[in-house]
Design a protein around this motif. Structure first.
Motif: not given
Length: 626
Positions: A441-456
């Motif tokens: 949505t609007g150039g951003k992905t819905a959901g928790f913005a920090y999820a990828p870095v926290l998972l990594a």
């Protein structure tokens, strides 16, 4: 070079030139410094370029130039008719051009002859020079035209004799060669390079240019010098260490010279930029190995320190590359931290202090060379680890603050580049593909913005803790590697557009490299650490190769290559399984075989690509620490 008898002849002359050649349209009345013409007409990085009175096009821009020439070219007429002189097509000054109007009246001679007979050597022009009109028309039609910053250099088409005399006086007043030498030095560089190397290496670059040497030849000479230095260090003797330090410094002088030679002679190429970058890493890591071998001759095992230094330096570079790619074309890119940095740049001494604290290649190599000559390899590695750790903390903290305080929307291109830098293999891809993705949505992905870095981060931390806590050869670590693979796949399941997603690639690099280091160190098997050093060096080469393909605009390595070498998660699984299934010398053999197979695979594909890619020329002018 050919001279057009009239501007109407230009389209035919351009069409007659071989399609693989670069072409230029130059006004015959142009007055310019030779280096101004070099900047406009010989720089290979730009499809089209122009200065006042000259425009050039490489093969990829020739069709655009040919399309606009017929609409802008006008027939050449006498000076007293108030029109401009027909242009020259080529790259050398034209001779006298036949006067087509006089020939129709039965009068012999050239247009220049008749101007001299009338008491004038330069026509009074009312029409604009054709090359200038062509350049503007190209830009209006959507073709990017590079206009080099000439600074004090002169390039003009004088309108009359008075203007010509003034232009010639201006040309004589400025030392063309002095400017050429000064601009051969990178505008932004480290303190040691700027004040201790560049003041004389630029003259070495000119010496090389006058003897026909190419930047790639100088780069290769720098590599060979560093390899000889590594050999001297491997002797383990004080004279060997002293010679190694001197040769390492000379290798760095040559490393500066190749870039200055490229700028001095405008010999830029994608392969040259790649060679310069990858050879820097090869030189540094070969020297680490030489120090470790020399220490071993003296009874001191520092292979773990050498591997740790390589891991730290490589991860630090991945942080640099990922951050730059994430923000390469970000929109609304504002940050109070960035504004503070810009203000500090206005305070002279802080600029040099901030450049030195990040321990760029000049300061780093100077420190290594001096410490090698006067101390021991162990002290060299201790100093290197401490210095690089402080530099990594400083740069990473600043970039995290910038990312948290800026409001920027990252593009699909940036997200793709970050994904390519993660080096995710088939296992992580399969998990990512099967994971539901948030809606965009609007150039951003819905959901928790920090999820990828926290998972990594969680995947990396759990894996490394497991490697340290469990005993060597435990199958529990294999289970931990499987769990790491699941989290790594989840981390890349959505586009990497979050504020801190640029940290995902360096976290994966740290997980892979440190797992190999910990297992090799805990194995206590003879030869395991040198084999691990070779494995990490091969994988690091692949990662640097990926970076410079992306930087060169050619995209990441082919997907089959990433799948063939397993991706970071596949290699971690392979190493943990080898540690569990092949204890003792079998683990060393497994690491050696894996390192050899990886090195051959990535080197063959890398060399094939860079030799035959035909990628556009690039050159590193960023001044970023390497």
């Amino acid at each position: 070079m050919v001279s057009a008898t009239a501007a109407d002849d230009v389209p035919a002359l351009l069409a007659a030139a071989p399609p693989e050649d670069r072409v230029a349209v130059v006004d015959p009345n142009l007055v310019a410094h030779p280096h101004a013409l070099r900047l406009a007409l010989t720089d290979p990085r730009y499809p089209a370029a122009a200065i006042p009175g000259a425009v050039t096009a490489q093969p990829e821009a020739r069709a655009a130039l040919a399309a606009v020439v017929p609409t802008t070219a006008t027939a050449g007429r006498h000076a007293d008719d108030g029109a401009d002189t027909p242009p020259a097509v080529g790259d050398r000054p034209p001779g006298g051009t036949p006067c087509t109007e006089c020939s129709g009246e039965g009068r012999a001679g050239t247009a220049d002859d008749h101007r001299r007979a009338a008491g004038s050597t330069t026509p009074t022009t009312t029409a604009r020079p054709l090359p200038d009109v062509l350049a503007e028309t190209l830009e209006a039609n959507g073709t990017s035209v590079h206009r080099p910053d000439l600074g004090a250099l002169v390039a003009t088409v004088p309108a009359n004799d008075t203007a010509r005399a003034e232009a010639q006086t201006a040309v004589a007043a400025v030392d063309d060669e002095k400017i050429r030498l000064r601009t051969a030095v990178k505008a932004r560089d480290g303190f040691f390079t700027t004040f201790c190397v560049s003041p004389y290496s630029r003259y070495l670059a000119r010496w090389c240019a006058r003897r026909g040497l190419t930047p790639n030849q100088v780069t290769t000479a720098s590599l060979l010098t560093a390899l000889i230095a590594a050999g001297c260090a491997a002797t383990g003797t004080r004279p060997g260490y002293l010679a190694a330090g001197v040769l390492l410094l000379f290798s760095f002088v040559l490393d500066c010279t190749d870039g200055q030679l490229a700028r001095y002679s405008l010999q830029y190429s994608t392969m040259g930029a790649w060679l310069d970058a990858t050879f820097d890493r090869a030189k540094e890591y070969a020297y680490y190995a030489g120090l470790a071998l020399g220490a071993a001759r003296g009874g001191d095992d520092v292979w773990a320190l050498a591997l740790g230094a390589m891991v730290l330096q490589t991860c630090r570079h991945v942080v640099d590359f990922s951050f730059n790619e994430a923000n390469h074309d970000a929109t609304a890119n504002t940050s109070p931290t960035a504004a503070l940095s810009d203000r500090l740049d206005s305070v002279g001494w802080t600029v040099w202090a901030r450049r030195m604290i990040v321990l760029p290649i000049g300061e780093r190599w100077a420190m290594i060379a001096v410490l090698t000559a006067v101390t021991t390899p162990r002290i060299v590695f201790y100093a290197l680890l401490i210095g690089c750790a402080l530099a990594a903390c400083y740069t990473t903290a600043g970039r995290v603050l910038r990312s948290l305080t800026r409001k920027a929307q990252r593009t699909d291109r940036a997200a793709r580049a970050l994904y390519d830098l993660t080096d995710s293999g088939p296992l992580a891809e399969a998990i990512a593909t099967g994971t539901p993705r948030g809606k965009s949505t609007g150039g951003k992905t819905a959901g928790f913005a920090y999820a990828p870095v926290l998972l990594a981060a969680a995947a990396t931390a759990l894996l490394l803790v497991d490697a340290v806590v469990t005993g060597f050869g435990s199958w529990q670590l294999v289970s931990g590697a499987c769990f790491y693979t699941v989290l790594a796949g989840l981390a890349v399941a959505r586009p990497l557009k979050g504020p801190l997603d640029w940290l995902v690639p360096p976290l994966f690099r740290a997980a892979e490299y440190l797992t190999v280091l910990v297992l090799a160190a805990r194995s206590e098997v003879n030869g395991a650490l040198p084999a691990a050093f070779g494995l990490v060096a091969a994988v690091a080469y692949h990662h640097y190769d990926t970076v410079y393909r992306i930087r060169g605009g050619t995209g990441a390595p082919p997907h089959w290559l990433v799948r063939a070498i397993g991706g970071h998660e596949g290699r971690i699984l392979a190493v943990t399984v080898a540690a569990a299934a092949l204890p003792g010398t079998g683990f060393t053999v497994a690491l050696t075989v894996l390192a050899t197979a990886l090195a051959l695979t990535v080197l063959i594909e890398s060399i094939r690509f860079w030799v035959s890619s035909g990628a556009p020329a690039v050159h590193d002018e960023s001044g970023e620490p390497a």
